[in-house]
Enzyme design. Structure first.
Site, mmCIF file in Angstrom:
data_model
loop_
_atom_site.group_PDB
_atom_site.id
_atom_site.type_symbol
_atom_site.label_atom_id
_atom_site.label_comp_id
_atom_site.label_asym_id
_atom_site.label_seq_id
_atom_site.Cartn_x
_atom_site.Cartn_y
_atom_site.Cartn_z
ATOM 1 N N THR A 188 -9.826 102.312 -31.081
ATOM 2 C CA THR A 188 -8.699 102.864 -30.330
ATOM 3 C C THR A 188 -9.055 104.220 -29.743
ATOM 4 O O THR A 188 -8.759 104.503 -28.571
ATOM 5 C CB THR A 188 -7.466 102.988 -31.240
ATOM 6 O OG1 THR A 188 -7.034 101.683 -31.626
ATOM 7 C CG2 THR A 188 -6.326 103.687 -30.522
ATOM 8 N N SER A 190 -15.351 98.076 -31.611
ATOM 9 C CA SER A 190 -14.896 98.522 -32.929
ATOM 10 C C SER A 190 -15.616 97.734 -34.007
ATOM 11 O O SER A 190 -15.583 96.489 -34.013
ATOM 12 C CB SER A 190 -13.383 98.323 -33.055
ATOM 13 O OG SER A 190 -12.881 98.894 -34.232
ATOM 14 N N ALA A 191 -16.261 98.439 -34.935
ATOM 15 C CA ALA A 191 -17.146 97.791 -35.900
ATOM 16 C C ALA A 191 -16.430 96.823 -36.832
ATOM 17 O O ALA A 191 -17.004 95.807 -37.245
ATOM 18 C CB ALA A 191 -17.883 98.850 -36.722
ATOM 19 N N HIS A 192 -15.175 97.108 -37.199
ATOM 20 C CA HIS A 192 -14.516 96.230 -38.174
ATOM 21 C C HIS A 192 -14.170 94.869 -37.592
ATOM 22 O O HIS A 192 -13.794 93.961 -38.326
ATOM 23 C CB HIS A 192 -13.269 96.898 -38.746
ATOM 24 C CG HIS A 192 -12.108 96.974 -37.806
ATOM 25 N ND1 HIS A 192 -11.973 97.947 -36.849
ATOM 26 C CD2 HIS A 192 -11.018 96.189 -37.683
ATOM 27 C CE1 HIS A 192 -10.851 97.763 -36.178
ATOM 28 N NE2 HIS A 192 -10.254 96.704 -36.661
ATOM 29 N N CYS A 210 9.579 87.541 -34.410
ATOM 30 C CA CYS A 210 10.188 87.526 -35.741
ATOM 31 C C CYS A 210 9.360 88.304 -36.756
ATOM 32 O O CYS A 210 9.841 88.622 -37.834
ATOM 33 C CB CYS A 210 10.336 86.091 -36.229
ATOM 34 S SG CYS A 210 11.207 85.000 -35.103
ATOM 35 N N GLN A 213 -13.248 92.318 -29.303
ATOM 36 C CA GLN A 213 -13.218 90.978 -29.895
ATOM 37 C C GLN A 213 -14.500 90.187 -29.666
ATOM 38 O O GLN A 213 -14.826 89.290 -30.436
ATOM 39 C CB GLN A 213 -12.026 90.186 -29.336
ATOM 40 C CG GLN A 213 -10.683 90.625 -29.865
ATOM 41 C CD GLN A 213 -10.533 90.410 -31.354
ATOM 42 O OE1 GLN A 213 -11.187 89.559 -31.950
ATOM 43 N NE2 GLN A 213 -9.673 91.198 -31.974
#
Length: 460
Positions: free
Chosen positions: A70, A194-196, A320, A177
């Site tokens: 981010t 992003s590494a994770h 929801c 992704q």
């Protein structure tokens, strides 16, 4: 427990764990210092940067590490917009970008800039011609994800990059992704990751800015990471991130083929096993491990809780499951059903037996949730009554408005109309989607004393 939410965070790769533990002993010192420990840490940092750059397909001096994906997005967007402020302040994004990109666009617009949001088709893909048409003389930056995080649809990055390059506009690609599966093709200008997402540790992002792209880092200056990412580098995590990216890339071809077979098994069988289901996303141009579907007459949060109790960790874009009670911006932009939405994202190494067990559990779980909500049966008998009905679903959340509509549609003759009164934002998306799935005509909406009236005409 079967973990099926790798699109949110992939389990830590064994290579990442090994590299992390090893670098805790070797990489604790300040890599900016000239003494022995600092030089050793610097060697580790440089090696990690070179390995990462090789995987991305860029020069090492074009890549910096950030505290998160981010932060990489926010820094990349703000830096390019500031660097090209003499050109203009127009920003282009797609309607299905990750929230980090859309939040950056909102901040830019709040500061006086202009933003064009390019729509997507029902599969979640943009039309490259629409991006080309959105380009203007004052366009400073265009953004496009490499693949969608909710439905897995791959975007035509190469063709969009070609249009942007011809117009002299840099393209920022959010590759969070897809980066674990391969390089992003095309002549892009800025890239984030992003590494994770690929099995590295959390807290490591990467920002690549090609040479020649005007870039002005925002915020207080810092001598680290070329001035583009302030603060002391988390060296052990960076080393683990680079090691894991190389490892998953080495396994990517074989694992992608295996996961595609498993997700295709889910895509093809879920329609037969569960009535009233819409499988969303592009059927072929998609990431290997992601499959997303939505179930009519189902409370998404309840469904996820029940699947969790059955031993499956999945996620959802259903309104929801959101504290805002608004549907996913991705599903809304695609114009598909949002209620009862389930995203299955398989991590590398997922066993075929776990997928089979998921397909065995899913039908009964959905049926039980529908029964609790009083949903109509698929074989609900057709009745005849007056030419029009009003369903008052004010104050009731998804999927109740659609359930009540389904219960009464048979009470009007062919050509008759049902007016559904609802103040739930999800109804604006789910009622038209229900009409398309059930072969009825959505006749639009009109203001009501409270909420909105959605008009449905029975045509069969």
């Amino acid at each position: 427990m079967a973990y099926f939410d790798a699109a949110s965070a992939a389990p830590l790769h064994p290579v990442a764990r090994q590299a992390l533990l090893a670098s805790l002993d070797e990489g604790w010192a300040d890599p900016a210092r000239l003494y022995r420990e600092g030089r050793r840490a610097r060697l580790l940092l440089d090696a990690a940067r070179e390995a990462m750059a090789e995987c991305v397909g860029c020069r090492p001096d074009e890549l910096v590490f950030t505290p998160s994906g981010t932060r990489a997005v926010h820094s990349g967007v703000a830096g390019v917009l500031a660097g090209r402020r003499r050109v203009g302040s127009h920003l282009i994004v797609s309607a299905v970008e990750h929230s980090s990109v859309l939040h950056a666009a909102e901040a830019h617009e709040a500061g006086g800039g202009s933003v064009t949001e390019v729509p997507v088709d029902r599969t979640g893909a943009v039309d490259p011609a629409a991006y080309a048409a959105a380009l203007r003389e004052d366009t400073a930056l265009a953004c496009l994800q490499s693949a969608n995080h909710e439905v897995g649809t791959e975007q035509p990055v190469s063709r969009v990059a070609e249009a942007c390059r011809a117009a002299g506009v840099p393209l920022l690609v959010d590759a969070a992704q897809s980066l674990g599966w391969g390089r992003v093709e095309g002549d892009w200008s800025v890239l984030t990751g992003s590494a994770h997402k690929w099995g590295g540790p959390s807290g490591v992002g990467l920002l690549v800015v090609r040479k020649g792209v005007r870039f002005a880092p925002q915020g207080p200056g810092d001598e680290r990471e070329s001035g583009r990412s302030p603060g002391f580098e988390n060296l052990p995590a960076i080393v683990a991130a680079a090691a894991s990216l190389r490892a998953v890339r080495a396994e990517a071809a074989a694992e992608a083929a295996r996961l595609r077979e498993l997700t295709e098994r889910i895509r093809s069988r879920v329609r037969d096993l569960v009535p009233d289901v819409e499988v969303v996303g592009d059927p072929s141009r998609r990431l290997p491990g992601i499959v997303t579907f939505s179930c009519l007459y189902v409370d998404g949060e309840t469904l996820l809780h029940e699947l969790d109790r059955a031993g499956f960790s999945v996620s959802s874009g259903s309104s929801c499951t959101s504290s805002t009670l608004t549907p996913s911006h991705v599903l809304r932009a695609m114009g598909v059903l949002s209620e009862g939405n389930v995203r299955v994202s398989l991590p590398p190494g997922t066993a075929a037996e776990d997928v089979e067990r998921f397909l065995e559990v899913l039908p009964g779980t959905v049926a039980a949730v529908r029964e609790k909500l009083g949903a109509p049966a698929a074989t609900e008998p057709v009745r005849a009554a007056g030419p029009g009905l009003v369903v008052d679903a004010l104050g009731r959340r998804c999927p109740v408005p659609v359930i009540e509509l389904a219960k009464v549609i048979g009470d009007v003759p062919v050509g008759g109309t049902v007016r559904v009164l609802s103040d739930d934002e999800a109804a604006r998306l789910d009622i038209p989607a229900w009409c398309e799935m059930r072969g009825q005509e959505y006749a639009g909406e009109e203001p009501a004393e409270k909420g909105t009236a959605y008009l449905v005409r029975r045509i069969r």
